[in-house]
Design a protein around this motif. Structure first.
Motif, mmCIF file in Angstrom:
data_model
loop_
_atom_site.group_PDB
_atom_site.id
_atom_site.type_symbol
_atom_site.label_atom_id
_atom_site.label_comp_id
_atom_site.label_asym_id
_atom_site.label_seq_id
_atom_site.Cartn_x
_atom_site.Cartn_y
_atom_site.Cartn_z
ATOM 1 N N PHE A 23 0.812 -1.211 0.000
ATOM 2 C CA PHE A 23 0.000 0.000 0.000
ATOM 3 C C PHE A 23 0.850 1.267 0.000
ATOM 4 N N ILE A 24 2.020 1.187 0.622
ATOM 5 C CA ILE A 24 2.896 2.374 0.637
ATOM 6 C C ILE A 24 3.386 2.689 -0.783
ATOM 7 N N THR A 25 3.838 1.660 -1.500
ATOM 8 C CA THR A 25 4.266 1.926 -2.887
ATOM 9 C C THR A 25 3.080 2.410 -3.715
ATOM 10 N N ASN A 26 1.893 1.879 -3.391
ATOM 11 C CA ASN A 26 0.716 2.334 -4.125
ATOM 12 C C ASN A 26 0.472 3.824 -3.889
ATOM 13 N N MET A 27 0.687 4.263 -2.650
ATOM 14 C CA MET A 27 0.526 5.696 -2.361
ATOM 15 C C MET A 27 1.564 6.513 -3.125
ATOM 16 N N VAL A 28 2.813 6.042 -3.089
ATOM 17 C CA VAL A 28 3.880 6.781 -3.772
ATOM 18 C C VAL A 28 3.595 6.844 -5.276
ATOM 19 N N GLU A 29 3.192 5.713 -5.841
ATOM 20 C CA GLU A 29 2.912 5.694 -7.282
ATOM 21 C C GLU A 29 1.696 6.558 -7.612
ATOM 22 N N THR A 30 0.694 6.546 -6.729
ATOM 23 C CA THR A 30 -0.498 7.367 -6.984
ATOM 24 C C THR A 30 -0.137 8.847 -6.957
ATOM 25 N N ILE A 31 0.651 9.242 -5.952
ATOM 26 C CA ILE A 31 1.043 10.655 -5.854
ATOM 27 C C ILE A 31 1.857 11.058 -7.084
ATOM 28 N N SER A 32 2.695 10.127 -7.580
ATOM 29 C CA SER A 32 3.545 10.447 -8.732
ATOM 30 C C SER A 32 2.741 10.748 -9.994
ATOM 31 N N ILE A 33 1.525 10.220 -10.077
ATOM 32 C CA ILE A 33 0.758 10.387 -11.321
ATOM 33 C C ILE A 33 0.495 11.869 -11.615
ATOM 34 N N PRO A 34 -0.172 12.606 -10.697
ATOM 35 C CA PRO A 34 -0.505 13.990 -11.071
ATOM 36 C C PRO A 34 0.509 15.007 -10.577
ATOM 37 N N LEU A 35 1.535 14.572 -9.820
ATOM 38 C CA LEU A 35 2.364 15.530 -9.085
ATOM 39 C C LEU A 35 2.920 16.643 -9.977
ATOM 40 N N ILE A 36 3.624 16.270 -11.052
ATOM 41 C CA ILE A 36 4.260 17.322 -11.864
ATOM 42 C C ILE A 36 3.204 18.114 -12.631
ATOM 43 N N SER A 37 2.135 17.435 -13.068
ATOM 44 C CA SER A 37 1.100 18.167 -13.796
ATOM 45 C C SER A 37 0.508 19.265 -12.921
ATOM 46 N N ILE A 38 0.280 18.969 -11.638
ATOM 47 C CA ILE A 38 -0.265 19.992 -10.738
ATOM 48 C C ILE A 38 0.804 21.033 -10.426
ATOM 49 N N ALA A 39 2.040 20.559 -10.236
ATOM 50 C CA ALA A 39 3.123 21.495 -9.931
ATOM 51 C C ALA A 39 3.300 22.510 -11.067
ATOM 52 N N LEU A 40 3.065 22.066 -12.297
ATOM 53 C CA LEU A 40 3.223 22.984 -13.433
ATOM 54 C C LEU A 40 2.237 24.161 -13.364
ATOM 55 N N ILE A 41 1.054 23.890 -12.800
ATOM 56 C CA ILE A 41 0.088 24.990 -12.659
ATOM 57 C C ILE A 41 0.669 26.053 -11.729
ATOM 58 N N PHE A 42 1.195 25.590 -10.573
ATOM 59 C CA PHE A 42 1.771 26.548 -9.632
ATOM 60 C C PHE A 42 3.033 27.184 -10.211
ATOM 61 N N ALA A 43 3.776 26.393 -10.997
ATOM 62 C CA ALA A 43 4.972 26.943 -11.640
ATOM 63 C C ALA A 43 4.584 28.125 -12.526
ATOM 64 N N LEU A 44 3.455 27.981 -13.239
ATOM 65 C CA LEU A 44 2.981 29.079 -14.093
ATOM 66 C C LEU A 44 2.735 30.326 -13.250
ATOM 67 N N GLY A 45 2.085 30.119 -12.089
ATOM 68 C CA GLY A 45 1.803 31.245 -11.203
ATOM 69 C C GLY A 45 3.066 31.941 -10.735
ATOM 70 N N TYR A 46 4.060 31.161 -10.313
ATOM 71 C CA TYR A 46 5.313 31.753 -9.833
ATOM 72 C C TYR A 46 6.064 32.418 -10.983
ATOM 73 N N TYR A 47 6.063 31.760 -12.135
ATOM 74 C CA TYR A 47 6.846 32.235 -13.275
ATOM 75 C C TYR A 47 6.315 33.583 -13.764
ATOM 76 N N LEU A 48 4.970 33.699 -13.835
ATOM 77 C CA LEU A 48 4.370 34.945 -14.319
ATOM 78 C C LEU A 48 4.163 35.941 -13.192
ATOM 79 N N ASN A 49 4.415 35.474 -11.956
ATOM 80 C CA ASN A 49 4.064 36.242 -10.770
ATOM 81 C C ASN A 49 2.571 36.584 -10.765
ATOM 82 N N ARG A 50 1.763 35.611 -11.134
ATOM 83 C CA ARG A 50 0.309 35.738 -11.102
ATOM 84 C C ARG A 50 -0.235 34.541 -10.351
ATOM 85 N N LYS A 51 -0.071 34.577 -9.021
ATOM 86 C CA LYS A 51 -0.465 33.395 -8.252
ATOM 87 C C LYS A 51 -1.965 33.184 -8.286
#
Lengths: 564, 188
Positions: A251-279
């Motif tokens: 179950f622990i690996t399942n959690m890690v693998e599940t988190i890995s699925i959307p992690l960067i895709s969601i991080a990219l949204i926040f990256a856009l906010g920081y990059y443009l300074n439009r949080k």
């Protein structure tokens, strides 16, 4: 509260909490600011640029970015075909797996270059270890290429008025070395310490406790599994993907693998906010995407945890939920969460078999891919969402009678035409593909590629093309899809559905970046407000419902009503 | 396009070495310090036999705790689920047949006590686990066949029940292979 629900909530909270600092880091990487990993990867990148004779500081126009992307993708496609069609006699093939047929190699090579990872072969018997490692390489570089496109979009949105948008090779290589590689390394290390194999030994033969002789496939799995989760690739090492007990041991690996699925895709949204300074803009996008995601997740959790109604009528105990195609160590809730995340994000790995999901859960997995912008694939999810924003801006402009503007740039006829072509391509490919296959099967029932009759059989074909066109790669795997028709038709759809939705948004962003900047005034439509978020959500919901409702009504919805 | 061809080819080759080669070797090196050297955790039992702890095995004899149905008959060189749709009539007939078989072999059990996992195929076809309920529903049969006390078997199941991760995350599980090895040891 039950431990399965707690785990779902915790997985989501952890994902969101990790995505924010990661987004900040990604923004720094793309902006060229100093980061922690500079001392390690700075020299490596410099060396690679020198060997490859690349000047990574040379500015490129949006057209040149696309030419560079397409050129390198053609090289990858050719190299993939070469390896896959010769893997039988090349080294690292302890199990003596055969080389691929031309149509299967065509499909597989496109599938991995386009970040789809549709697999018409079986991991244990269809590829050698060299083949696996080549496909793993593509999981890095296809995801890196998608992220490079997002970086170009970031750059274009920031420019007041410019015709150049950074350097493709710089964005591409940094996405691979600075973002994908470190995260994959961490995930792979967690996996090997939890029992996932990482060996070059071939199959082992064991005798079971009851006395049967069984062969057990192994291989260099952990390295591949990490990046297939992190890079929204999804192509598993073993045939059963992350349902396989060696690919996803506990179950622990399942959690890690599940988190890995959307992690960067969601991080990219926040990256856009920081990059443009439009949080606030980032939070608006995050809000719309998360809202859409939760609206798919909650009913799926409900249906999977309540079990298959047909089995309930047989009178057995379904308190654990619908268990066909699921693993006991994950349970029905964590499997439902994975199913929705993997289809929303264009990942396509599975920890339960989607063909056996209850009808409406199956529909929500398809909807995730049909929208393909609630988080979405590496980089391309944001590009898809950008198209929806452009359409929403245009419609809002029409409603209040003002010239549509987004972030200080006027949106005119040319941009709208491109946006509509990109949007309409997705339903066209899915529906035309499904219609042609259905008609072909009607003419030639002997092809018999369906594993299930009736409405569900139609869903199998609809799902396959939805998955191809969303560059997702999961499947209603009962479909007998290793035939020339499916290999070639899905291959063509994956190609069109990868490149046109990249070319379109990058062209729009590039054209807008060249336009004159109009400072905000009282009449400007504010994109970073809740009102505009609701507007964007409504546009997505209406457009997707209009495009796909009839097809869904023939498949999963009809199946649902036939069962109640 | 012309001035992108050479960099594209060279960069691809560099990526083959860096991601295909160096990254793979790095993970492989880390795997060497794990207890099983990255080859999969094994479990030994009588006569120098061993097997993989996490890969499920077929158990269909009455004197063992049965494992779940498998679409590939626990072929660990070709994992797969059944991919049967929830409304498929053939599939529903198959489940009904499994329920009937289970009731014949477990006459003490009522139909509504059979957990769904015992009559449905797992996703991988190699599911190594059962829930505690699915193990306990088989106790009467095994006690009868092996002439053991039921309480002893229930205690064994409790001993082999693995708690949710960190106590609060995910379902309780039992590794069927470990349970059956312990069951054999109980008789001796």
């Amino acid at each position: 509260m039950n431990t399965e629900i707690i785990s779902v909530i915790l997985i989501l909270l952890l994902t969101f909490l990790l995505a924010i600092p990661l987004g900040k880091y990604i923004a720094r990487v793309y902006a060229g600011d100093k980061t922690m990993l500079d001392p390690i990867f700075g020299p490596v990148e410099k060396l690679l640029y020198r060997i490859c004779r690349i000047d990574a500081t040379r500015e490129m126009t949006w057209e040149e970015h696309l030419v560079a992307l397409l050129t390198i993708n053609i090289v990858w496609f050719a190299y993939g075909i070469l390896i896959l069609m010769n893997q039988g006699w090349l080294p690292l093939n302890p199990d003596d797996n055969p080389s691929m047929t031309p149509d299967l190699a065509f499909n597989t090579s496109i599938s991995f270059v386009t970040n789809t990872n549709l697999q018409h072969y079986s991991g244990e018997s269809g590829v050698s270890y060299l083949g696996q490692l080549t496909l793993m390489l593509y999981q890095f570089i296809s995801a890196g290429a998608g992220m490079a496109m997002a970086a170009i979009l970031f750059h274009a949105l920031r420019e007041r008025s410019s015709s150049t948008l950074g350097n493709f090779y710089n964005y591409f290589l940094k996405s691979c070395t600075r973002i994908l590689l470190p995260i994959s390394f961490i995930v792979a290390v967690i996996l090997v310490f939890n029992g996932t194999p990482m060996t070059f030994e071939g199959k082992d033969t064991i005798t079971s406790l009851q006395g049967d002789t069984v062969q057990v496939s192994r291989g260099p799995a952990a390295a591949l599994i990490a990046i297939k989760q992190v890079g929204t690739n999804g192509g598993g090492f073993f045939s059963a993907n992350s349902a396989h007990p060696l690919e996803n041991p506990n179950f622990i690996t399942n959690m890690v693998e599940t988190i890995s699925i959307p992690l960067i895709s969601i991080a990219l949204i926040f990256a856009l906010g920081y990059y443009l300074n439009r949080k606030k803009l980032a939070w608006m996008i995050f809000g719309v995407m998360t809202g859409g995601f939760l609206l798919s997740l909650l009913p799926t959790l409900y249906f999977e945890m309540h079990g298959n109604p047909s089995l309930t009528t047989m009178g057995i105990d379904q308190s654990a939920g619908s268990m066909e195609g699921k693993e006991v160590r994950f349970g029905s809730a964590a499997s439902a969460l994975w199913a929705i995340l993997t289809t929303c994000t264009s990942n396509g790995s599975v920890n339960a078999m989607h063909d056996s999901l209850t009808p409406l859960s199956g529909m929500f997995t398809m909807l995730g891919m049909q929208i393909n912008a609630f988080y979405g694939g590496k980089g391309v999810g944001l590009l898809n969402f950008y198209i929806f924003i452009i359409i929403a801006v245009f419609m809002s402009g029409l409603m209040v009678g003002r010239t549509p503007e987004f972030l200080g740039k006027k949106i005119e006829v040319r941009e709208m035409k491109i946006a509509m072509i990109v949007f309409l391509l997705h339903p066209l490919l899915i529906l035309a593909g499904t219609a042609m296959s259905s008609y072909l099967l009607y003419l030639h029932p002997e092809y018999g590629w369906l594993n299930n009759p009736g409405f569900h059989g139609f869903s199998e074909m609809l799902y396959e093309y939805t998955s191809s066109s969303a560059n997702n790669g999961s499947g209603f795997e009962g479909l007998g899809d290793n035939t020339p028709w499916w290999n070639i038709s899905c291959g063509i759809i994956m190609l069109l559905a990868r490149y046109i939705p990249i070319i379109g948004p990058i062209a729009i962003a590039g054209i807008l970046a060249e336009k004159k900047y109009i400072p905000e005034n009282a009449g400007t439509l504010k994109a970073d407000t809740g009102t505009f978020g609701v507007m964007t959500f409504a546009v997505i919901a209406i457009l997707v419902a209009l495009s796909f409702f009839t097809a869904l009504a023939l498949g999963p919805i009809a199946e649902y009503f036939s069962m109640v | 396009m012309k001035n992108h061809i050479l960099p594209a080819i060279l960069l691809t080759l560099c990526c083959v070495v860096f991601f295909g080669g160096i990254y793979t070797l790095a993970i492989w090196t880390v795997a060497q310090v794990t207890p099983n050297h990255g080859e999969g955790e094994t479990l030994a039992y009588g006569d120098n036999r061993y097997s993989f702890e996490r890969v499920g095995q077929a158990f269909n004899r009455d004197n063992y705790f049965w494992s779940r149905p498998s679409a590939v008959n626990y072929n660990a060189a070709g994992s797969a689920g059944s991919n049967k749709g929830p409304s498929n009539p053939d599939y529903l007939a198959q489940v009904q047949a499994r329920i009937d078989t289970f009731l014949i072999h477990n006459p003490a059990v009522k139909k509504e006590q059979i957990p769904a996992e015992l009559v449905t195929a797992s996703g991988s076809g190699l599911d190594p686990h059962l829930s505690p309920a699915a193990a306990k529903v088989q106790v009467a049969r095994i006690a009868h066949v092996r002439k053991l006390d039921e309480q002893k078997l229930i205690a064994l199941i409790d001993a082999y029940t693995e708690a949710p991760a960190l106590g609060i995350l995910g379902p309780e599980t039992i590794n069927v292979l470990k349970l059956n090895i312990a069951l054999d040891a109980l008789e001796r």
